[in-house]
Write a protein that holds these residues in place. Structure first.
Motif, PDB file in Angstrom:
ATOM      1  N   LEU A 117       0.624  -1.351  -0.023  1.00 28.60           N
ATOM      2  CA  LEU A 117      -0.067  -0.024  -0.011  1.00 28.60           C
ATOM      3  C   LEU A 117       0.880   1.394   0.035  1.00 28.60           C
ATOM      4  N   LEU A 118       2.045   1.289   1.188  1.00 28.95           N
ATOM      5  CA  LEU A 118       2.899   2.695   0.911  1.00 28.95           C
ATOM      6  C   LEU A 118       3.329   2.751  -0.315  1.00 28.95           C
ATOM      7  N   ALA A 119       3.704   1.645  -1.012  1.00 26.97           N
ATOM      8  CA  ALA A 119       4.476   1.755  -2.324  1.00 26.97           C
ATOM      9  C   ALA A 119       3.595   2.281  -3.322  1.00 26.97           C
ATOM     10  N   GLN A 120       2.383   1.840  -3.258  1.00 25.58           N
ATOM     11  CA  GLN A 120       1.250   2.261  -4.321  1.00 25.58           C
ATOM     12  C   GLN A 120       1.187   3.926  -4.095  1.00 25.58           C
ATOM     13  N   LEU A 121       1.144   4.311  -2.863  1.00 29.80           N
ATOM     14  CA  LEU A 121       0.966   5.709  -2.578  1.00 29.80           C
ATOM     15  C   LEU A 121       1.871   6.405  -3.326  1.00 29.80           C
ATOM     16  N   THR A 122       3.395   6.142  -3.215  1.00 26.14           N
ATOM     17  CA  THR A 122       4.278   6.813  -3.728  1.00 26.14           C
ATOM     18  C   THR A 122       4.842   6.519  -4.931  1.00 26.14           C
ATOM     19  N   GLY A 123       4.218   5.740  -5.607  1.00 24.53           N
ATOM     20  CA  GLY A 123       4.692   5.303  -6.981  1.00 24.53           C
ATOM     21  C   GLY A 123       5.670   4.184  -7.068  1.00 24.53           C
ATOM     22  N   LEU A 124       5.940   3.429  -6.079  1.00 23.19           N
ATOM     23  CA  LEU A 124       7.079   2.786  -6.204  1.00 23.19           C
ATOM     24  C   LEU A 124       6.667   0.983  -6.092  1.00 23.19           C
ATOM     25  N   ALA A 125       7.559   0.123  -6.164  1.00 25.13           N
ATOM     26  CA  ALA A 125       7.366  -1.107  -6.202  1.00 25.13           C
ATOM     27  C   ALA A 125       8.494  -1.982  -5.776  1.00 25.13           C
ATOM     28  N   GLU A 126       8.340  -3.187  -5.287  1.00 30.01           N
ATOM     29  CA  GLU A 126       9.424  -3.971  -4.619  1.00 30.01           C
ATOM     30  C   GLU A 126       9.746  -5.219  -5.743  1.00 30.01           C
ATOM     31  N   LEU A 127      10.692  -5.544  -5.725  1.00 30.42           N
ATOM     32  CA  LEU A 127      11.345  -6.633  -6.660  1.00 30.42           C
ATOM     33  C   LEU A 127      11.759  -7.866  -6.110  1.00 30.42           C
ATOM     34  N   ARG A 128      11.172  -9.056  -6.214  1.00 25.30           N
ATOM     35  CA  ARG A 128      11.331  -9.999  -5.578  1.00 25.30           C
ATOM     36  C   ARG A 128      11.870 -11.147  -6.307  1.00 25.30           C
ATOM     37  N   LEU A 129      12.890 -11.914  -6.296  1.00 26.27           N
ATOM     38  CA  LEU A 129      13.460 -12.923  -6.941  1.00 26.27           C
ATOM     39  C   LEU A 129      13.151 -14.425  -6.228  1.00 26.27           C
ATOM     40  N   GLU A 130      12.778 -15.366  -7.175  1.00 19.31           N
ATOM     41  CA  GLU A 130      12.839 -16.805  -6.707  1.00 19.31           C
ATOM     42  C   GLU A 130      13.777 -17.549  -7.480  1.00 19.31           C
ATOM     43  N   VAL A 131      14.796 -18.195  -6.615  1.00 15.01           N
ATOM     44  CA  VAL A 131      15.614 -19.004  -7.180  1.00 15.01           C
ATOM     45  C   VAL A 131      15.616 -20.606  -6.950  1.00 15.01           C
ATOM     46  N   VAL A 132      15.973 -21.439  -7.829  1.00 11.74           N
ATOM     47  CA  VAL A 132      15.817 -22.952  -7.367  1.00 11.74           C
ATOM     48  C   VAL A 132      16.580 -23.257  -6.365  1.00 11.74           C
ATOM     49  N   GLY A 133      15.965 -23.742  -5.299  1.00 13.59           N
ATOM     50  CA  GLY A 133      16.769 -24.258  -4.225  1.00 13.59           C
ATOM     51  C   GLY A 133      16.918 -23.160  -2.895  1.00 13.59           C
ATOM     52  N   GLY A 134      16.277 -22.151  -3.422  1.00  4.97           N
ATOM     53  CA  GLY A 134      16.482 -21.176  -2.224  1.00  4.97           C
ATOM     54  C   GLY A 134      15.454 -21.323  -1.053  1.00  4.97           C
ATOM     55  N   GLY A 135      15.860 -20.989   0.122  1.00  9.97           N
ATOM     56  CA  GLY A 135      14.943 -21.420   1.102  1.00  9.97           C
ATOM     57  C   GLY A 135      13.928 -20.257   1.467  1.00  9.97           C
ATOM     58  N   LYS A 136      14.076 -19.056   0.613  1.00  8.53           N
ATOM     59  CA  LYS A 136      13.307 -18.112   0.927  1.00  8.53           C
ATOM     60  C   LYS A 136      13.307 -17.182  -0.237  1.00  8.53           C
ATOM     61  N   THR A 137      12.389 -16.043  -0.277  1.00 11.63           N
ATOM     62  CA  THR A 137      12.571 -15.143  -1.461  1.00 11.63           C
ATOM     63  C   THR A 137      14.134 -14.586  -1.562  1.00 11.63           C
ATOM     64  N   GLU A 138      14.567 -14.482  -2.522  1.00 11.89           N
ATOM     65  CA  GLU A 138      15.980 -13.978  -2.624  1.00 11.89           C
ATOM     66  C   GLU A 138      16.009 -12.377  -3.164  1.00 11.89           C
ATOM     67  N   ALA A 139      17.055 -11.700  -2.245  1.00 14.19           N
ATOM     68  CA  ALA A 139      17.362 -10.460  -2.788  1.00 14.19           C
ATOM     69  C   ALA A 139      16.124  -9.539  -3.094  1.00 14.19           C
ATOM     70  N   PRO A 140      15.246  -9.418  -2.215  1.00 15.55           N
ATOM     71  CA  PRO A 140      14.266  -8.402  -2.406  1.00 15.55           C
ATOM     72  C   PRO A 140      14.819  -6.823  -2.807  1.00 15.55           C
ATOM     73  N   LEU A 141      14.593  -6.382  -3.666  1.00 22.20           N
ATOM     74  CA  LEU A 141      15.053  -4.746  -3.915  1.00 22.20           C
ATOM     75  C   LEU A 141      13.789  -4.103  -3.437  1.00 22.20           C
ATOM     76  N   ALA A 142      13.726  -3.287  -2.517  1.00 22.80           N
ATOM     77  CA  ALA A 142      12.855  -2.467  -2.009  1.00 22.80           C
ATOM     78  C   ALA A 142      13.435  -1.159  -1.737  1.00 22.80           C
ATOM     79  N   TYR A 143      12.895   0.116  -2.412  1.00 20.77           N
ATOM     80  CA  TYR A 143      12.056   0.053  -3.279  1.00 20.77           C
ATOM     81  C   TYR A 143      12.680   0.580  -4.755  1.00 20.77           C
ATOM     82  N   LEU A 144      11.919   0.459  -5.815  1.00 20.58           N
ATOM     83  CA  LEU A 144      12.362   1.019  -7.093  1.00 20.58           C
ATOM     84  C   LEU A 144      11.176   1.442  -7.728  1.00 20.58           C
ATOM     85  N   SER A 145      11.396   2.500  -8.691  1.00 20.43           N
ATOM     86  CA  SER A 145      10.207   3.067  -9.337  1.00 20.43           C
ATOM     87  C   SER A 145       9.619   1.781 -10.032  1.00 20.43           C
TER      88      SER A 145
END
Length: 455
Positions: A117-145
């Motif tokens: 919600l906060l990202a929507q209000l400011t025109g931003l977004a978060e990038l989440r990566l899924e990798v084979v064998g990863g225990g969780k979401t890798e390297a979330p880039l928060a935040y980008l335009s």
């Protein structure tokens, strides 16, 4: 600064000559992280703290802690950067302890654009990566335009070989348009869930039926107390909110659910307060699950979920897993979507057979519901008494086959056949005759080998 270089660029010392410069996250990122920290701090201080110290000291404590979190977020933002080197995405972070994560793009399964919600209000977004064998979401880039996140997502998927580069697509860091909004999802539309159906489906849940009892409890509590304290009111409302949390989250998560298909991928868009754009490669789908909740069967509704390789089943937040295929729909819609994911498979024509009659000693109520069978393309297993479930596992996705017997099963000459997949859950045909179980395991092994050779 050299001409043509974005303002958030940081040149990395020791980087290979000719490598692209390191990019920083959006300058508003620390503010959003600070706002999130404020919510966490207020929730962590609890109502009992407010009643002990008073509103003034409570507010001061929250502000001081939030400011401290914001300062840390600014420092973290300043020393965080990312860039693509060859076929790796490198994420640099840390002040005292520097850390560099190198993510090989060959192992990349999907990149999701998420907009809280906060990202929507400011025109931003978060990038989440899924990798084979990863225990969780890798390297979330928060935040980008939004434009930068969309372009970077497309670029990473193209380098990973998951999608083709679309003609005229802007490179990472180049705005897609003045509004900063991503383009409509490509592909052939498959289905759009009606929001009215989504709301009704969540009203037909046990949690919704508990609302009258919760209201009666609150009224009885207030009538039995001499005075209504703020802490008592807040605690009671918090308890009721906990009961309603699951259906409310499902409505918010699946709002405006849209499903489309490219040549080899599924495109999923959903969310109200937090919008998500996900891409699921069809070649990573390990199984399809069909669920008929008890109260939904009155409406003839079902739910479809995916089991996807490369996504951790142990994610703390299940919303990070792209397992939604159809939040709610009728049988005809479910049949059509299953056919898109598993060509040639028809739910109404699966050859399911029940376990032997003696299995009723282990399943006195659900023995008639249990079933398993071998379709031309999938291994199908049915289970569940109140909530009916059907698991469909393509033969090519079976990693191993197990025959398991418990003490009671040995006395009754029964066994359970497990078909394991890379996604984790797979399917299990419970309480089959021992001879049938071993024959079924052998046939599953032979068909999975043949399917992998053919693929």
């Amino acid at each position: 600064m050299e001409p043509g270089v974005p303002p958030g660029t940081v040149w990395s010392a020791g980087a290979p000559e000719g490598a692209e410069p390191r990019q920083r996250l959006h300058p508003l990122s620390p503010a959003l992280h600070g706002a999130k920290s404020l919510v966490v701090v207020i929730a962590g201080l609890s109502w009992s703290t407010l009643s002990r110290v008073g509103f003034g000291w409570f507010a001061l404590m929250a502000v001081v802690l939030a400011l401290g979190a914001t300062v840390l977020a600014v420092v973290s933002w300043y020393y965080t950067g990312y860039h693509v080197v060859g076929r790796e995405l490198r994420v640099h972070e840390g002040l005292l302890w520097r850390r560099t994560r190198a993510i090989p793009l060959e192992r990349l399964q999907a990149v999701e654009v998420v907009r809280p919600l906060l990202a929507q209000l400011t025109g931003l977004a978060e990038l989440r990566l899924e990798v084979v064998g990863g225990g969780k979401t890798e390297a979330p880039l928060a935040y980008l335009s939004v434009a930068e996140a969309t372009a970077l997502r497309q670029r990473l998927l193209a380098l990973a070989g998951r999608i083709a580069v679309e003609p005229g697509a802007p490179p990472a860091g180049v705005a897609a348009g003045p509004a900063g909004t991503p383009a409509p999802p490509p592909g052939r539309p498959l289905h759009a869930v009606a929001n009215n159906d989504l709301l009704v489906s969540q009203l037909l849940t046990p949690q919704a039926f508990m609302i009258p009892f919760g209201v009666a409890f609150v009224v009885a509590q207030f009538l039995s107390e001499d005075s209504w304290s703020f802490v008592a009111v807040a605690s009671t409302l918090t308890a009721m909110a906990g009961v309603l949390l699951q259906p409310v989250r499902r409505v918010l998560d699946d709002w405006n659910f849209r499903l489309a298909r490219d040549e080899g991928t599924l495109r999923i868009r959903n969310g109200l307060l937090e919008t998500r754009a996900q891409t699921v490669p069809l070649d990573r789908v390990q199984a399809v699950g069909v669920t008929w909740p008890l109260l939904w069967r009155v409406k003839g509704w079902l739910r479809l979920r995916l089991e996807v390789a490369g996504y951790s089943a142990g994610e703390a937040d299940e919303r990070n897993r792209p397992d939604r295929l159809l939040p709610v729909g009728d049988v005809a819609t479910g049949e059509a979507i299953v056919t898109e994911v598993l060509p040639g498979v028809r739910l109404a024509a699966l050859p399911l057979s029940p376990p032997p009659t003696r299995a009723r000693w282990l399943n006195p109520l659900s023995r008639g519901v249990l079933g398993a069978g071998l379709d031309d393309r999938v291994f199908a297993v049915r289970s569940g008494l109140l909530t009916r479930q059907l698991a469909l596992v393509p033969y090519a996705r079976i990693q191993s086959v197990r025959v398991v017997q418990g003490p009671a099963q040995r006395r009754l000459r029964l066994a359970t056949v497990h078909a394991d997949t890379a996604g984790g859950a797979g399917a299990a045909a419970r309480d089959r005759d021992v001879a049938e179980a071993w024959a079924l395991a052998a046939e599953l092994t032979a068909r999975s080998r043949a399917a992998r050779r053919a693929g």
